[in-house]
Design a protein around this motif. Structure first.
Motif, PDB file in Angstrom:
ATOM      1  N   GLY A 483       0.723  -1.123   0.071  1.00  0.00           N
ATOM      2  CA  GLY A 483      -0.071  -0.048   0.122  1.00  0.00           C
ATOM      3  C   GLY A 483       0.815   1.279  -0.012  1.00  0.00           C
ATOM      4  O   GLY A 483       0.346   2.346  -0.057  1.00  0.00           O
TER       5      GLY A 483
ATOM      6  N   TYR B 388     -11.440  -7.579  -9.741  1.00  0.00           N
ATOM      7  CA  TYR B 388     -10.592  -7.038  -8.830  1.00  0.00           C
ATOM      8  C   TYR B 388      -9.155  -7.729  -9.313  1.00  0.00           C
ATOM      9  O   TYR B 388      -9.143  -8.940  -9.205  1.00  0.00           O
ATOM     10  CB  TYR B 388     -10.680  -7.237  -7.592  1.00  0.00           C
ATOM     11  CG  TYR B 388     -11.847  -6.089  -7.216  1.00  0.00           C
ATOM     12  CD1 TYR B 388     -11.363  -4.806  -6.365  1.00  0.00           C
ATOM     13  CD2 TYR B 388     -12.947  -6.114  -7.119  1.00  0.00           C
ATOM     14  CE1 TYR B 388     -12.096  -3.826  -5.920  1.00  0.00           C
ATOM     15  CE2 TYR B 388     -13.823  -5.207  -6.568  1.00  0.00           C
ATOM     16  CZ  TYR B 388     -13.522  -3.910  -6.161  1.00  0.00           C
ATOM     17  OH  TYR B 388     -14.238  -3.082  -5.494  1.00  0.00           O
ATOM     18  N   THR B 390      -4.908  -8.355  -7.818  1.00  0.00           N
ATOM     19  CA  THR B 390      -4.176  -8.269  -6.847  1.00  0.00           C
ATOM     20  C   THR B 390      -2.929  -7.320  -7.332  1.00  0.00           C
ATOM     21  O   THR B 390      -2.264  -7.797  -8.326  1.00  0.00           O
ATOM     22  CB  THR B 390      -3.654  -9.547  -6.183  1.00  0.00           C
ATOM     23  OG1 THR B 390      -4.763 -10.502  -6.002  1.00  0.00           O
ATOM     24  CG2 THR B 390      -2.794  -9.341  -5.060  1.00  0.00           C
ATOM     25  N   ALA B 391      -2.800  -6.478  -6.713  1.00  0.00           N
ATOM     26  CA  ALA B 391      -1.654  -5.524  -7.098  1.00  0.00           C
ATOM     27  C   ALA B 391      -0.556  -5.880  -6.067  1.00  0.00           C
ATOM     28  O   ALA B 391       0.756  -5.915  -6.665  1.00  0.00           O
ATOM     29  CB  ALA B 391      -1.894  -4.020  -6.831  1.00  0.00           C
ATOM     30  N   SER B 416     -10.847   1.068   2.025  1.00  0.00           N
ATOM     31  CA  SER B 416     -11.499   0.685   0.568  1.00  0.00           C
ATOM     32  C   SER B 416     -11.662   2.098   0.260  1.00  0.00           C
ATOM     33  O   SER B 416     -12.111   3.019   0.858  1.00  0.00           O
ATOM     34  CB  SER B 416     -12.626  -0.291   0.359  1.00  0.00           C
ATOM     35  OG  SER B 416     -13.799   0.431   1.258  1.00  0.00           O
ATOM     36  N   LYS B 419     -11.801   2.471  -6.062  1.00  0.00           N
ATOM     37  CA  LYS B 419     -10.898   1.451  -6.939  1.00  0.00           C
ATOM     38  C   LYS B 419     -10.266   0.494  -6.005  1.00  0.00           C
ATOM     39  O   LYS B 419      -9.659  -0.340  -6.911  1.00  0.00           O
ATOM     40  CB  LYS B 419     -10.065   2.556  -7.646  1.00  0.00           C
ATOM     41  CG  LYS B 419     -10.598   3.460  -8.523  1.00  0.00           C
ATOM     42  CD  LYS B 419      -9.516   4.267  -9.368  1.00  0.00           C
ATOM     43  CE  LYS B 419     -10.212   5.080 -10.450  1.00  0.00           C
ATOM     44  NZ  LYS B 419      -8.958   6.079 -10.790  1.00  0.00           N
ATOM     45  N   ARG B 420     -10.130   0.813  -4.714  1.00  0.00           N
ATOM     46  CA  ARG B 420      -9.124  -0.165  -4.224  1.00  0.00           C
ATOM     47  C   ARG B 420      -9.897  -1.080  -2.992  1.00  0.00           C
ATOM     48  O   ARG B 420     -10.665  -0.342  -2.309  1.00  0.00           O
ATOM     49  CB  ARG B 420      -8.048   0.575  -3.587  1.00  0.00           C
ATOM     50  CG  ARG B 420      -7.260   1.560  -4.874  1.00  0.00           C
ATOM     51  CD  ARG B 420      -6.051   2.063  -4.466  1.00  0.00           C
ATOM     52  NE  ARG B 420      -5.644   2.527  -3.141  1.00  0.00           N
ATOM     53  CZ  ARG B 420      -4.726   2.778  -2.702  1.00  0.00           C
ATOM     54  NH1 ARG B 420      -3.434   2.610  -3.115  1.00  0.00           N
ATOM     55  NH2 ARG B 420      -4.445   3.358  -1.539  1.00  0.00           N
ATOM     56  N   HIS B 422      -7.936  -2.606   0.375  1.00  0.00           N
ATOM     57  CA  HIS B 422      -6.880  -2.916   1.198  1.00  0.00           C
ATOM     58  C   HIS B 422      -7.101  -4.140   2.309  1.00  0.00           C
ATOM     59  O   HIS B 422      -8.060  -3.650   3.103  1.00  0.00           O
ATOM     60  CB  HIS B 422      -6.189  -1.875   1.802  1.00  0.00           C
ATOM     61  CG  HIS B 422      -4.886  -1.852   2.359  1.00  0.00           C
ATOM     62  ND1 HIS B 422      -4.185  -0.872   3.002  1.00  0.00           N
ATOM     63  CD2 HIS B 422      -3.984  -3.000   2.630  1.00  0.00           C
ATOM     64  CE1 HIS B 422      -3.370  -1.252   3.597  1.00  0.00           C
ATOM     65  NE2 HIS B 422      -2.866  -2.385   3.350  1.00  0.00           N
ATOM     66  N   MET B 440      -3.282  -5.731  -1.446  1.00  0.00           N
ATOM     67  CA  MET B 440      -3.909  -4.484  -2.358  1.00  0.00           C
ATOM     68  C   MET B 440      -4.744  -5.012  -3.591  1.00  0.00           C
ATOM     69  O   MET B 440      -4.128  -5.499  -4.361  1.00  0.00           O
ATOM     70  CB  MET B 440      -3.106  -3.481  -2.466  1.00  0.00           C
ATOM     71  CG  MET B 440      -3.422  -2.133  -3.111  1.00  0.00           C
ATOM     72  SD  MET B 440      -4.692  -1.507  -1.867  1.00  0.00           S
ATOM     73  CE  MET B 440      -3.413  -0.560  -0.828  1.00  0.00           C
ATOM     74  N   LEU B 442      -7.091  -4.001  -6.891  1.00  0.00           N
ATOM     75  CA  LEU B 442      -7.443  -2.606  -7.647  1.00  0.00           C
ATOM     76  C   LEU B 442      -8.422  -3.260  -8.502  1.00  0.00           C
ATOM     77  O   LEU B 442      -8.298  -4.490  -9.229  1.00  0.00           O
ATOM     78  CB  LEU B 442      -6.270  -2.490  -8.604  1.00  0.00           C
ATOM     79  CG  LEU B 442      -5.223  -1.470  -8.118  1.00  0.00           C
ATOM     80  CD1 LEU B 442      -4.358  -1.071  -9.369  1.00  0.00           C
ATOM     81  CD2 LEU B 442      -6.051  -0.013  -7.816  1.00  0.00           C
ATOM     82  N   HIS B 443      -9.489  -2.397  -8.741  1.00  0.00           N
ATOM     83  CA  HIS B 443     -10.486  -2.662  -9.854  1.00  0.00           C
ATOM     84  C   HIS B 443     -10.285  -2.311 -10.768  1.00  0.00           C
ATOM     85  O   HIS B 443      -9.719  -1.302 -11.174  1.00  0.00           O
ATOM     86  CB  HIS B 443     -11.723  -1.941  -9.188  1.00  0.00           C
ATOM     87  CG  HIS B 443     -13.182  -2.197  -9.888  1.00  0.00           C
ATOM     88  ND1 HIS B 443     -13.357  -1.691 -11.004  1.00  0.00           N
ATOM     89  CD2 HIS B 443     -13.990  -3.369  -9.677  1.00  0.00           C
ATOM     90  CE1 HIS B 443     -14.420  -2.450 -11.497  1.00  0.00           C
ATOM     91  NE2 HIS B 443     -14.840  -3.448 -10.753  1.00  0.00           N
ATOM     92  N   ALA B 451      -7.226   0.656 -14.038  1.00  0.00           N
ATOM     93  CA  ALA B 451      -7.905   0.690 -12.946  1.00  0.00           C
ATOM     94  C   ALA B 451      -9.287   1.478 -13.290  1.00  0.00           C
ATOM     95  O   ALA B 451      -9.121   2.820 -13.753  1.00  0.00           O
ATOM     96  CB  ALA B 451      -7.217   1.145 -11.720  1.00  0.00           C
TER      97      ALA B 451
END
Lengths: 487, 487
Positions: A483, B388, B390-391, B416, B419-420, B422, B440, B442-443, B451
């Motif tokens: 993050g 979503y 995973t970043a 949250s 877009k995200r 956590h 994290m 990401l949508h 994103a």
């Protein structure tokens, strides 16, 4: 030097042979007068390219060169191995062998025949000693079995050479010591086929019901143990004799009356073809082929995990190729060390169509495992009670790997001491980093369940690498927490 | 209410039935006068406990209660289903049915007979309508097939009830519409057995060579498609008629002469038992059973990944049980939400004997996937082009999960926005956290590859959960970077 296989006859079987040789790095020359041969082989090859690499944990060699010859003479030129897969007509096969042997001498000539004996194939040949049965199973590019049947006239050296060549392309040559019509496997297939025709003809079961009766039960058993080993287990501790005593008398039971051959009529063909349409007609043959291949890959992968049956053949094949790969050697001077070569396999794909996230960590494990083996923390070391455990990992997902992508795993040692290795692993597609992983490994006394210093010989191998890596630029992502904003 | 199965005859087959019912939550009462029955069933049950859960992605129900009855009358009391697996002697089976029907009325009575027809079993019975063939395949606790064969006297409602019960314990009841000696599958086994005896007797092949001819080739095919679908594919685009035209005439080929029954002599038994010892004698029967079961699990898992054949049966079985599981519901008020229930499977174990590191991430994916489904980011949502991804992930390895451990995955939303997400995921064995993962998500607009805000309905479900989780204590490991000293 790249070797050459000559494939005479380019149908499903000939195409399968061509694909197996090509993907294992052989050049292949095909002869088939059918104007459609090139298209047909192209389709088989597309299937093979999609599926055969999924069985391998070692990168495939560069594909060989495929060419189409306009004559048998042209096709066999310079060939190290010749495989005949023309129609099951003995006089046609005899003509093919005669033409081959006018242009080539001493090269092994395998025949894909499912029925003829080698002594029949050899009749009137210029050099019978080099002609033998090499009977494969569809899909030839996936299934390992090739029944190798010589006759009394065969040259033992040619046969051994042929078996070695088939092993090199990942097959399991089964040496059939005594020739017989239909060799071994097809005798069973024929027996089952006869019985199945009776069941359909007498209205006992449809083709679909018969298929379910096979694949929901004994079919699953036979992919990993055959008939006898399965029954040995069924016999329990008392073993095979007990089993036979129990079931032997069944041979005299009433169903043996049905060992006649059913009459092969138009009506029977229509009945079966109609039922088969109803059962599988919602899929095209291409779709069924892909389903079949995916399932076979799944089975063979499962066996590979367990070093059993067809899976053992795959592991041996990998080992053979890995040896060649490791001869190159890696230094780690001036750049992160390339420790693993991988390919994104069908089972690695998630519902998004991308490599599933846990497989990035799997790829990193492949990389760190190879590194640990390199510094001597290998299976023997573990068997002696010590190992490196992963304590912590930070993953950055930077790109999307897709089915079939070739990936490499590189490792850079950030720091190390006698108990710890702090490493940075990159999973790359070419130069593009698709994921990076920062990991902390702890050296552990497995019995005591706590960290302890690694063995001096391991540290002695680790130290110069860690020292060399101090000159490498520190990765930006190192020390990042989840993050954290990108700098 | 827990239901009860009555098992008459406690050998390998009866034991397999008992194990399948027990592990699917049924109480089981066994009757077998053999003083060894309890030990024998215990051994089968140990194998089943080791392997059947490995096929399930839904937690198994609490095991039923196993009891041993001293009479048939006691065994059948209160039973919802009765299965007979005594020796293949018709008069013995008749006596058993008579005793059962003195004590019980209207309950389905399946017979494990591999040879007798249901009309033979029903002879002289007080209530023939409830007696039918339910022929399973060894190992009964793993293989889904049960051939269900009624006769004209059978009660259709009893048969449907029995089929439903067998589905509930994860089986595939194949309704055989017309009775015949040996039903369907064993006719094939008998045909192959006859042929195999000839091949060994005539010295063509040993038991080991025959087994290799099966498991390296067509055996692999038959675990996923049966005979007809396999041949349909072999026929190519021209289909089944073409295949039959090509291979039909082979029925008249010389090997059909070998449809006689070989003479079953002492010498033949010794020959086969001796070859089998040479082939498999290095393993005990128990070892072979475990090898077989592991291989079958691998095959069935591979098919489950593809929703095909026996794998489809497993998926349907999971779906049925998952529905019951989800009825409980989860709130996420005051505690992280339990999103996944898992068991450490044989394929999850590494060379250290522990759960391999990438499987911790896999377990986290199971957890986050279930959470995303919960808030509406499910397969349909993905099919519409959003998901979503995973970043980034940080993993702390805190314990060692071992084979068979039951794990849960919990999720806590740290923060949250549109877009995200956590999130903090814990993989737990009971209350013990074996790994924690900070992730994290990401949508993403999948087509555009970037994103974008999630759909309002997804955000509407996410928001109250994120709000509720604000009251949860922040995990110590959140915000940690790899190698950071513990506080």
């Amino acid at each position: 030097m790249t070797r050459k296989a000559c494939i005479i006859g380019g149908g499903v079987i000939g195409g399968g042979w061509a694909a197996r040789f090509l993907l294992n790095g052989w050049n292949v020359s095909v002869f088939d007068p059918d104007p459609e041969a090139e298209r047909k082989i192209g389709e088989v090859l597309a299937n093979a390219r999609r599926s055969l690499p999924a069985l391998s944990d070692v990168p495939m060699p560069a594909e060989g060169k495929l060419s189409f010859a306009s004559s048998i003479t042209e096709a066999v030129e310079g060939a190290d191995y010749i495989q005949e897969s023309v129609s099951e007509r003995l006089e046609l096969k005899h003509r093919v062998f005669a033409q081959i042997q006018q242009a080539s001498h001493g090269v092994p000539i395998g025949s894909s025949t499912s029925g003829f004996k080698p002594s029949e194939l050899q009749e009137n040949a210029a050099d019978p000693a080099t002609i033998f049965v090499a009977h494969p199973f569809n899909p030839v590019y996936l299934l390992p079995l090739a029944e190798i049947v010589p006759s009394a006239k065969s040259d033992a050296k040619v046969i051994e050479n042929a078996k070695e060549i088939l092993r090199e392309v990942g097959m399991f040559p089964l040496h059939v010591r005594k020739e017989i019509d239909a060799h071994i496997a097809d005798r069973f297939l024929e027996a089952v086929w006869r019985e199945a025709l009776w069941l359909v003809k007498d209205g006992i079961a449809t083709t679909e019901e018969i298929d379910e009766a096979i694949r929901m039960g004994f079919g699953l058993r036979w992919g990993q143990m055959g008939l006898f080993e399965t029954y040995r287990v069924a016999g329990g501790e008392a073993g095979m004799k007990h089993f036979m005593a129990q079931f032997g008398p069944c041979l005299q039971w009433p169903w043996t009356k049905l060992t006649d051959v059913p009459e092969f009529t138009e009506e029977l063909v229509d009945l079966i073809a109609g039922q088969s349409d109803e059962q599988s007609g919602q899929y095209t043959i291409r779709e069924l082929e892909r389903i079949r291949d995916s399932n076979l890959i799944g089975f063979m992968r499962a066996l590979k995990d367990r070093n059993w049956g067809a899976g053992k053949v795959l592991l041996d094949h990998d080992k053979r190729r890995r040896a060649a790969f490791h001869e190159a050697g890696e230094t780690g001077q001036g750049a992160p060390m390339v420790m693993a070569h991988m390919q994104v396999l069908p089972g690695w794909i998630d519902y998004n169509g991308h490599m599933t996230e846990s497989r990035y960590l799997f790829a990193a494990s492949e990389t760190s495992d190879a590194f640990l083996r390199l510094i001597g923390a290998d299976m023997d070391y573990i068997a002696n009670g010590h190992s490196y455990y992963t304590a912590e990992t930070h993953i950055m997902h930077l790109g999307e790997a897709k089915l079939g992508d070739r990936l490499i795993g590189t490792i850079q040692i950030l720091s190390s001491d006698e108990k710890r290795i702090h490493a940075f692993i990159r999973i790359q597609r070419g130069d593009e980093v698709v994921a990076s992983l920062e990991q902390m490994f702890l050296h552990v006394d497995m019995k005591a369940g706590r960290a302890c210093p690694a063995a001096p010989e391991v540290l002695a191998k680790l130290a110069p690498i860690a020292e060399a890596h101090k000159t490498l630029p520190r990765p930006e992502a190192a020390g990042r927490y989840t993050g954290e904003r990108r700098k």
